[in-house]
Enzyme design. Structure first.
Site, PDB file in Angstrom:
ATOM      1  N   ARG A  14      20.604 -50.421 -59.255  1.00  0.00           N
ATOM      2  CA  ARG A  14      21.426 -49.212 -59.350  1.00  0.00           C
ATOM      3  C   ARG A  14      21.695 -48.691 -57.953  1.00  0.00           C
ATOM      4  O   ARG A  14      21.199 -49.226 -56.962  1.00  0.00           O
ATOM      5  CB  ARG A  14      20.684 -48.133 -60.150  1.00  0.00           C
ATOM      6  N   VAL A  36      18.922 -43.164 -54.505  1.00  0.00           N
ATOM      7  CA  VAL A  36      18.988 -41.771 -54.054  1.00  0.00           C
ATOM      8  C   VAL A  36      19.400 -41.717 -52.582  1.00  0.00           C
ATOM      9  O   VAL A  36      20.238 -40.918 -52.173  1.00  0.00           O
ATOM     10  CB  VAL A  36      17.619 -41.081 -54.241  1.00  0.00           C
TER      11      VAL A  36
END
Length: 515
Positions: free
Chosen positions: A304, A307
């Site tokens: 993914r 952050v």
């Protein structure tokens, strides 16, 4: 090596994106879509009804009550909203459903583009245990430990005794420090196993955990990858993520102060080899542990967007979300490995609603004052505003503050200046804590590893270090003095600007007086 997917020969234009997330990452994606002329759909829980991502999206729809299991983890509700709104694609952000292969598969079955890797690659690499098996098959060095989920406490004891203590229990389905427990003795393992499984189940919907050898004082360094459907996969440099508390990253940097061109190339090429072998596409990150001899060991892959992706964007000049959208449509990457160059240094501080003076206890509540830093070389990814009520139901991160400069030293000094300007009133934050880190001689000289922050916290605070309590006392005294001072007259209008009370100091004093 798996062949490029069928989408390699087919372009599917994306006109509307649903963001299956909240907070700063949802707003980050909304802004990227707007820059590309793509309409956006936000989803929200009852706790986020007035959240900034809801206000910025073109459309917004309620999911359910505040608990994530009843809202942001409800893939069925998200897909139903996507169907009703005519959404072309779903961006999962990070956390929640971002590494859920079943959700990625459900999107595909519904004819909705999942902006991320295919479910098959996610199952191979998103699962930490299967990723370790893939790393073995690719000949990548890894930390000793189990290559599949532990079926029982008894199995955990067997593996731990084989590799020797200390060991680390880790969730197979996610990261971010959730479901992780360090264990130093056989007597601690049973309780740690139970609590790790329980936390993993609550956080990721899967209680599967595995076990690996705990390497003492390594650096945590990760490689950012980007891959398209045409067989191209490139590494975009590394990020230094060694400053951690309870296995949760606190500060991230790019590039690492200890990684040279040779180590960067070796780590990058190993990461690319593993991703290509799994048929991976879109953005992903492979995490390594690096020891004092600069040997590196595969840790896990995050399938993914991370952050900490902004620090990579600043040093490469690439927009990772724009690239994600381009890849999801089926376009080839517009760059090659030779085009990737690292310039300058970026450092990111994760600003949390927590109280470092009270064992980092969460501090939800109303933001009564907000003065955000600005000036050259600063970026802030956030989704808070004055008057926003920070909920207790989710991760307490308020924003990501990033400083960029030609050198690491300059980036640190720029970040310190920005932290001095930052005021968040009404709740406790860790802003002062970052000042302590950034002025520490070991941090400034890059003498850090994953145990660095524990060592710093064990030290007594310097005599000159100002605590939050003393700041409040000084601000209270200043506010009382200011309130009792004679009112200004017209003749005082010529007072030099440098002698005037700055707005942010006034706000801070008002807030301290209130408390």
């Amino acid at each position: 090596m798996p062949k490029p997917s069928q989408s390699a020969n087919k372009i599917r234009p994306i006109r509307k994106v649903l963001i299956a997330n909240r907070g700063e990452i949802a707003l980050r994606i909304i802004r990227a879509c707007r820059e590309k002329g793509i309409a956006t759909v936000a989803v929200y829980s009852d706790a986020d009804r007035a959240a900034l991502h809801v206000l910025h999206a073109d459309e917004a729809y309620r999911l359910g009550p505040a608990p994530a299991a009843e809202s942001y983890l409800r893939g069925d509700l998200i897909l139903e909203i996507a169907r009703k709104t005519g959404t072309d694609a779903i961006h999962p952000g990070y956390g929640f459903l971002s590494e859920n292969a079943a959700f990625a598969e459900a999107c595909e079955s519904a004819g909705v583009i999942f902006i991320g890797p295919p479910a098959s690659a996610m199952r191979m690499l998103g699962s930490k245990t299967k990723a370790r098996q893939a790393a073995d098959a690719a000949g990548m060095p890894r930390v000793p430990g189990s290559v599949k989920g532990l079926a029982s406490i008894e199995e955990a004891h067997t593996v731990a005794r084989e590799i020797g203590y200390p060991v680390m229990l880790k969730a197979a389905a996610g990261g971010g420090g959730k479901g992780m427990r360090a264990v130093t003795a056989d007597s601690e393992l049973g309780e740690a196993f139970t609590s790790a499984c329980s936390e993993a189940e609550r956080s990721f919907g899967s209680g599967e955990v595995y076990l690996e050898k705990l390497i003492q004082q390594p650096r945590h360094i990760e490689i950012q990858l980007i891959a398209d459907h045409h067989g191209h996969c490139f590494y975009l440099g590394e990020r230094e993520c060694s400053v951690q508390r309870r296995h949760q990253k606190v500060i991230e940097e790019a590039p690492s102060a200890v990684v040279g061109e040779d180590l960067r190339r070796r780590m990058g090429e190993a990461a690319v080899k593993l991703a290509l072998a799994a048929g991976y596409t879109n953005a992903g990150t492979i995490e390594f542990l690096v020891d004092a001899e600069q040997s590196f060991y595969f840790l896990e892959m995050n399938t993914r967007l991370q952050v900490e992706h902004p620090v990579t964007e600043l040093v490469t000049g690439l927009d990772l979300v724009h690239l994600q959208l381009l890849i999801a449509e089926g376009h080839p990457l517009p760059i090659a490995q030779k085009d990737v160059h690292l310039r300058g240094h970026a450092i990111e501080c994760r600003i949390y609603a927590e109280d470092p003076d009270n064992n980092f206890f969460p501090s939800p509540g109303l933001i009564t004052k907000l003065i955000q830093p600005g000036g050259p070389g600063l970026r802030e990814d956030c989704a808070i505003y004055q008057g926003w009520n920070v909920p207790l139901d989710y991760d307490p991160m308020l924003s990501k503050l990033i400083a960029y400069a030609p050198t690491r030293e300059m980036a640190i000094d720029r970040m310190l200046r920005a932290l001095d300007e930052y005021v968040i009133g009404g709740i406790a934050t860790n802003i002062n804590f970052f000042r302590r880190i950034l002025t520490d001689p070991d941090f400034r000289s890059a003498k850090i590893d994953t145990g660095y922050l524990d060592r710093l916290l064990a030290k007594p605070k310097a005599v000159t270090e100002t605590s939050a309590e003393s700041v409040n006392i000084a601000a209270l005294a200043a506010a009382i003095f200011e309130a009792t001072a004679a009112p200004a007259t017209a003749t005082q209008s010529s007072t030099p600007q440098s002698e005037c009370q700055s707005e942010w100091k006034t706000a801070a004093r008002e807030e301290s007086l209130r408390t």
